[in-house]
Scaffold this active site. Structure first.
Site: not given
Length: 316
Positions: A9, A241
């Site tokens: 995303d 991340h």
């Protein structure tokens, strides 16, 4: 070579993860599927096409669902304060990118590609788990055909980052995440327990941009807004991340894992909380019975992870 479908995303840290996949010599990126999360599905898909164009990526881009796995569930607000209004650090991404989409939906792309390469595809999912859950629902047989599912998400022994209980990717579609965790395929969860230990400084990014060509220069620009957001937690740096999940694919020896079944809380104040029953723990009959044992990352050699990330990002 690891054949990878990247479910993403984009998103700033997604962009770094994508460039890592493109530049690592042991990765064969066979597809990019988009999901909502850091922005709407329209924006994240536009961003994936933009990065494909700018970085001359051969892999097709397939658009995922803009709705949560459970019909009618409300989507949480998008984190514009973290990734910018355009999802890529407010760098001014064009509204329209003249790059064709794959005609298949993300779940169709996943199903068809997995069936075409049985036992070979690793799904690296760094956004909501919606596409994976939808693919499983449509074709549950793919669980036996996927090589591995590597997820960036969750928080087991540390607090969440959107609520005290939950990490953003899992919280954003908790029902989808629970479906993915409990399916009979191999899942590795690379969550906040390890990702919060990995960070890249603004100075390091600038140095890499000087060596890594136009692609790294774009990543450096994209990342500035994100670094400004993280400045309270990791001084003048960004937590990487999503790239951690990509590193796991090629260097799993840098991670410490714990095995056991995993569930996700899907409602109330604990929505999105990831829970693991470590193998060997015994209870009376419960909803934990009969679930597959999955891996949760609980520690990481952060220094060597970041060394590998930096070396890979400047490869041409």
């Amino acid at each position: 070579m690891h054949k990878v479908i990247f479910d993403t995303d984009p998103g700033v840290d997604d962009a770094m993860a994508l460039l890592f996949l493109v530049r690592h010599p042991e990765i064969d990126l066979v597809g990019i599927t988009t999901t909502f999360g850091n922005a709407s599905i329209e924006t994240t898909t536009r961003n994936a096409l933009y990065l494909k164009q700018q970085w001359e990526i051969d892999a097709p881009v397939s658009k995922g669902s803009g709705d949560k796995y459970a019909a009618g569930e409300e989507i949480h607000p998008f984190p514009n304060h973290i990734h910018g209004d355009d999802g890529l650090g407010n760098i001014g991404v064009p509204d329209v990118v003249d790059v064709p989409l794959d005609p298949r939906t993300a779940q169709q792309f996943i199903i068809e590609t997995v069936k075409a390469h049985p036992g070979e595809i690793t799904l690296v999912a760094v956004g909501r788990m919606t596409n994976l859950a939808n693919a499983l629902k449509e074709a549950p047989e793919i669980a036996g055909l996927v090589k591995e599912v590597v997820i960036m998400g969750g928080a087991f022994d540390v607090p969440g980052n959107v609520t005290p209980a939950a990490e953003a990717n899992i919280h954003g579609d908790a029902a989808a995440a629970d479906a993915v965790m409990t399916a009979p395929w191999k899942v590795v969860v690379v969550g906040l327990d390890v990702t919060l230990k990995t960070a890249m400084s603004r100075a390091t990014l600038a140095a890499l941009a000087a060596k890594g060509g136009a692609a790294m220069q774009l990543l450096d620009r994209v990342s500035q807004f994100y670094i400004d957001f993280y400045d309270d937690e990791v001084t003048d740096s960004m937590v990487v991340h999503d790239t951690c999940a990509c590193v796991y694919v090629v260097a799993r020896e840098l991670f410490t894992t714990r095995s056991g079944s995993i569930r996700v809380m899907t409602d109330s104040v604990g929505e999105g909380k990831t829970l693991q029953k470590p193998d060997g723990m015994r209870f009376g009959p419960s909803v934990w019975d009969g679930l597959p044992s999955q891996l949760a990352c609980v520690d990481v050699d952060a220094e060597n992870v970041m060394k590998l990330v930096e070396e890979t990002l400047i490869r041409h």
